[in-house]
Design a protein around this motif. Structure first.
Motif, PDB file in Angstrom:
ATOM      1  N   TYR A  79      45.629  62.106  30.035  1.00 42.17           N
ATOM      2  CA  TYR A  79      46.868  62.882  29.927  1.00 42.17           C
ATOM      3  C   TYR A  79      46.686  64.258  30.568  1.00 42.17           C
ATOM      4  O   TYR A  79      47.510  64.726  31.358  1.00 42.17           O
ATOM      5  CB  TYR A  79      47.275  63.069  28.465  1.00 42.17           C
ATOM      6  CG  TYR A  79      47.691  61.810  27.754  1.00 42.17           C
ATOM      7  CD1 TYR A  79      48.253  60.736  28.437  1.00 42.17           C
ATOM      8  CD2 TYR A  79      47.558  61.701  26.370  1.00 42.17           C
ATOM      9  CE1 TYR A  79      48.628  59.581  27.786  1.00 42.17           C
ATOM     10  CE2 TYR A  79      47.942  60.551  25.706  1.00 42.17           C
ATOM     11  CZ  TYR A  79      48.486  59.496  26.411  1.00 42.17           C
ATOM     12  OH  TYR A  79      48.856  58.358  25.764  1.00 42.17           O
ATOM     13  N   GLN A  80      45.574  64.896  30.172  1.00 44.93           N
ATOM     14  CA  GLN A  80      45.314  66.247  30.675  1.00 44.93           C
ATOM     15  C   GLN A  80      45.049  66.232  32.182  1.00 44.93           C
ATOM     16  O   GLN A  80      45.524  67.118  32.902  1.00 44.93           O
ATOM     17  CB  GLN A  80      44.115  66.843  29.932  1.00 44.93           C
ATOM     18  CG  GLN A  80      43.940  68.334  30.173  1.00 44.93           C
ATOM     19  CD  GLN A  80      42.795  68.905  29.361  1.00 44.93           C
ATOM     20  OE1 GLN A  80      42.292  68.269  28.451  1.00 44.93           O
ATOM     21  NE2 GLN A  80      42.385  70.092  29.693  1.00 44.93           N
ATOM     22  N   LYS A  81      44.327  65.200  32.659  1.00 46.48           N
ATOM     23  CA  LYS A  81      44.021  65.121  34.092  1.00 46.48           C
ATOM     24  C   LYS A  81      45.298  64.976  34.923  1.00 46.48           C
ATOM     25  O   LYS A  81      45.450  65.602  35.972  1.00 46.48           O
ATOM     26  CB  LYS A  81      43.092  63.933  34.359  1.00 46.48           C
ATOM     27  CG  LYS A  81      41.670  64.145  33.859  1.00 46.48           C
ATOM     28  CD  LYS A  81      40.821  62.914  34.088  1.00 46.48           C
ATOM     29  CE  LYS A  81      39.419  63.101  33.515  1.00 46.48           C
ATOM     30  NZ  LYS A  81      38.624  61.862  33.582  1.00 46.48           N
ATOM     31  N   VAL A  82      46.216  64.143  34.419  1.00 47.27           N
ATOM     32  CA  VAL A  82      47.477  63.957  35.137  1.00 47.27           C
ATOM     33  C   VAL A  82      48.256  65.264  35.198  1.00 47.27           C
ATOM     34  O   VAL A  82      48.782  65.658  36.250  1.00 47.27           O
ATOM     35  CB  VAL A  82      48.325  62.859  34.459  1.00 47.27           C
ATOM     36  CG1 VAL A  82      49.729  62.829  35.053  1.00 47.27           C
ATOM     37  CG2 VAL A  82      47.662  61.505  34.608  1.00 47.27           C
ATOM     38  N   MET A  83      48.314  65.971  34.033  1.00 45.32           N
ATOM     39  CA  MET A  83      49.076  67.226  34.008  1.00 45.32           C
ATOM     40  C   MET A  83      48.424  68.290  34.891  1.00 45.32           C
ATOM     41  O   MET A  83      49.115  69.034  35.588  1.00 45.32           O
ATOM     42  CB  MET A  83      49.194  67.736  32.563  1.00 45.32           C
ATOM     43  CG  MET A  83      50.055  66.847  31.683  1.00 45.32           C
ATOM     44  SD  MET A  83      50.362  67.561  30.076  1.00 45.32           S
ATOM     45  CE  MET A  83      51.485  68.881  30.495  1.00 45.32           C
ATOM     46  N   LEU A  84      47.083  68.345  34.874  1.00 47.73           N
ATOM     47  CA  LEU A  84      46.384  69.325  35.726  1.00 47.73           C
ATOM     48  C   LEU A  84      46.615  69.028  37.202  1.00 47.73           C
ATOM     49  O   LEU A  84      46.729  69.941  38.028  1.00 47.73           O
ATOM     50  CB  LEU A  84      44.883  69.310  35.410  1.00 47.73           C
ATOM     51  CG  LEU A  84      44.474  69.910  34.060  1.00 47.73           C
ATOM     52  CD1 LEU A  84      42.989  69.691  33.799  1.00 47.73           C
ATOM     53  CD2 LEU A  84      44.789  71.410  34.002  1.00 47.73           C
ATOM     54  N   SER A  85      46.685  67.729  37.540  1.00 48.16           N
ATOM     55  CA  SER A  85      46.923  67.355  38.954  1.00 48.16           C
ATOM     56  C   SER A  85      48.308  67.782  39.423  1.00 48.16           C
ATOM     57  O   SER A  85      48.534  67.960  40.618  1.00 48.16           O
ATOM     58  CB  SER A  85      46.754  65.851  39.126  1.00 48.16           C
ATOM     59  OG  SER A  85      47.792  65.163  38.444  1.00 48.16           O
ATOM     60  N   PHE A  86      49.235  67.949  38.455  1.00 44.73           N
ATOM     61  CA  PHE A  86      50.584  68.423  38.812  1.00 44.73           C
ATOM     62  C   PHE A  86      50.707  69.944  38.700  1.00 44.73           C
ATOM     63  O   PHE A  86      51.812  70.487  38.741  1.00 44.73           O
ATOM     64  CB  PHE A  86      51.635  67.752  37.934  1.00 44.73           C
ATOM     65  CG  PHE A  86      51.960  66.341  38.368  1.00 44.73           C
ATOM     66  CD1 PHE A  86      52.845  66.103  39.429  1.00 44.73           C
ATOM     67  CD2 PHE A  86      51.379  65.260  37.743  1.00 44.73           C
ATOM     68  CE1 PHE A  86      53.135  64.808  39.827  1.00 44.73           C
ATOM     69  CE2 PHE A  86      51.662  63.960  38.137  1.00 44.73           C
ATOM     70  CZ  PHE A  86      52.547  63.729  39.190  1.00 44.73           C
ATOM     71  N   GLY A  87      49.574  70.607  38.477  1.00 44.00           N
ATOM     72  CA  GLY A  87      49.581  72.067  38.468  1.00 44.00           C
ATOM     73  C   GLY A  87      49.832  72.703  37.114  1.00 44.00           C
ATOM     74  O   GLY A  87      50.089  73.912  37.045  1.00 44.00           O
ATOM     75  N   ALA A  88      49.742  71.927  36.036  1.00 43.12           N
ATOM     76  CA  ALA A  88      49.956  72.506  34.702  1.00 43.12           C
ATOM     77  C   ALA A  88      48.765  73.376  34.316  1.00 43.12           C
ATOM     78  O   ALA A  88      47.623  73.115  34.736  1.00 43.12           O
ATOM     79  CB  ALA A  88      50.145  71.393  33.684  1.00 43.12           C
ATOM     80  N   THR A  89      49.036  74.398  33.516  1.00 43.81           N
ATOM     81  CA  THR A  89      47.946  75.235  33.011  1.00 43.81           C
ATOM     82  C   THR A  89      47.318  74.552  31.801  1.00 43.81           C
ATOM     83  O   THR A  89      47.858  73.590  31.252  1.00 43.81           O
ATOM     84  CB  THR A  89      48.476  76.613  32.597  1.00 43.81           C
ATOM     85  OG1 THR A  89      49.437  76.438  31.533  1.00 43.81           O
ATOM     86  CG2 THR A  89      49.167  77.306  33.761  1.00 43.81           C
ATOM     87  N   ARG A  90      46.185  75.093  31.371  1.00 47.73           N
ATOM     88  CA  ARG A  90      45.494  74.515  30.205  1.00 47.73           C
ATOM     89  C   ARG A  90      46.360  74.656  28.947  1.00 47.73           C
ATOM     90  O   ARG A  90      46.407  73.774  28.094  1.00 47.73           O
ATOM     91  CB  ARG A  90      44.150  75.228  30.019  1.00 47.73           C
ATOM     92  CG  ARG A  90      43.207  74.525  29.062  1.00 47.73           C
ATOM     93  CD  ARG A  90      41.803  75.078  29.197  1.00 47.73           C
ATOM     94  NE  ARG A  90      40.941  74.654  28.109  1.00 47.73           N
ATOM     95  CZ  ARG A  90      40.407  73.454  27.995  1.00 47.73           C
ATOM     96  NH1 ARG A  90      40.657  72.543  28.897  1.00 47.73           N
ATOM     97  NH2 ARG A  90      39.625  73.158  26.973  1.00 47.73           N
ATOM     98  N   TRP A  91      47.059  75.785  28.830  1.00 48.77           N
ATOM     99  CA  TRP A  91      47.946  75.993  27.692  1.00 48.77           C
ATOM    100  C   TRP A  91      49.094  74.984  27.690  1.00 48.77           C
ATOM    101  O   TRP A  91      49.472  74.445  26.645  1.00 48.77           O
ATOM    102  CB  TRP A  91      48.486  77.422  27.704  1.00 48.77           C
ATOM    103  CG  TRP A  91      49.669  77.635  26.799  1.00 48.77           C
ATOM    104  CD1 TRP A  91      50.931  77.949  27.168  1.00 48.77           C
ATOM    105  CD2 TRP A  91      49.690  77.518  25.369  1.00 48.77           C
ATOM    106  NE1 TRP A  91      51.753  78.035  26.082  1.00 48.77           N
ATOM    107  CE2 TRP A  91      51.015  77.777  24.952  1.00 48.77           C
ATOM    108  CE3 TRP A  91      48.734  77.208  24.409  1.00 48.77           C
ATOM    109  CZ2 TRP A  91      51.398  77.750  23.616  1.00 48.77           C
ATOM    110  CZ3 TRP A  91      49.115  77.174  23.071  1.00 48.77           C
ATOM    111  CH2 TRP A  91      50.429  77.443  22.698  1.00 48.77           C
TER     112      TRP A  91
END
Length: 266
Positions: A165-177
């Motif tokens: 989940y986190q990897k997908v969101m990070l790949s779309f430019g989401a921050t850690r928060w």
């Protein structure tokens, strides 16, 4: 049979099962109370030590009628709710800090293990000396008993969320928060709710122990006072009231769980 009929049958079966479970729960309660009353009247148990449901019920009604019970219930309930809320919120915040920094989590790991293994009741006298013999030290007892368990369970729940989940969101430019807010925290919500249920019992234990040590008001004080004057009906009455209040508090948490799960499914 249509899907609608199948779903309707499923709901009816679920309601029927809930009614059967509730009927068994009430039956067991009635049997236990009846056995207690019979055992006391026939002197299978010492009625001076264990009292009886009729004596307990009479004493509770009498004290409610003269108003002497309300202040004790009010004090204990307020302390328990505050200890429960502060312990739960504090535990979630610490777990969030641990998740946000792997290094901080590794530094704190041995301390959390030691604090979890430590008998928190032993800290009671220290809290009384540090915070004074008042409400603050009793609420602190409720907080200390529940905060470590909350931290460990919630932090573990954060780490068990699927990392994809986190990897997908990070790949779309989401921050850690944003990852925490949108994926980690919602996924850990069932574990947090389970912790709330555990904390209901822990908060009551902490507050009652605190009232044993220092308080001049509250249900814990009534229990220790009952022991001192050999009024065991008062002791049993206080325990019955604590059981009823803890059950109500647990049911409130269950309702909150249902609302949150319903909102998530929507």
């Amino acid at each position: 049979m249509s899907d609608k009929q199948l779903f309707s049958n499923y709901l009816q079966g679920l309601k029927r099962e809930n009614k059967i479970v509730f009927a068994w729960q009430i039956s067991i309660l009635i049997i236990l109370i009846s056995l207690w009353e019979i055992a006391s009247r026939l002197y299978w148990i010492d009625p001076l030590l264990f009292s009886s449901p009729s004596r307990v019920f009479h004493l509770i009604i009498q004290r409610f009628a003269n108003g002497s019970l309300f202040s004790h219930i009010q004090v204990t309930l307020l302390e328990t709710i505050l200890g429960f809320l502060i312990g739960t919120i504090g535990g979630i915040l610490i777990a969030t800090l641990l998740w946000s920094s792997r290094r901080f989590a590794r530094v704190m790991d041995p301390y959390l293990v030691i604090m979890n293994a430590m008998p928190k009741v032993a800290l009671g006298p220290i809290l009384i000396v540090a915070l004074g013999p008042g409400y603050l030290s009793i609420i602190a007892m409720g907080f200390i008993i529940s905060v470590i368990v909350t931290t460990l369970v919630v932090y573990s729940a954060f780490n068990e969320v699927d990392p994809n989940y986190q990897k997908v969101m990070l790949s779309f430019g989401a921050t850690r928060w944003q990852c925490f807010k949108e994926a980690i925290f919602p996924s850990a919500l069932p574990a947090i709710i389970s912790t709330l249920k555990v904390n209901v019992g822990l908060s009551w234990v902490g507050v009652i122990v605190g009232e044993y040590l220092v308080s001049k008001q509250g249900l814990g004080y009534l229990i220790i006072y009952g022991f001192q004057v050999f009024d065991f009906t008062l002791v049993m009455s206080s325990l019955v009231i604590i059981a009823v209040l803890a059950t109500i508090m647990y049911k409130v948490v269950e309702k909150i769980e249902q609302v949150l799960i319903r909102n998530r499914s929507v």
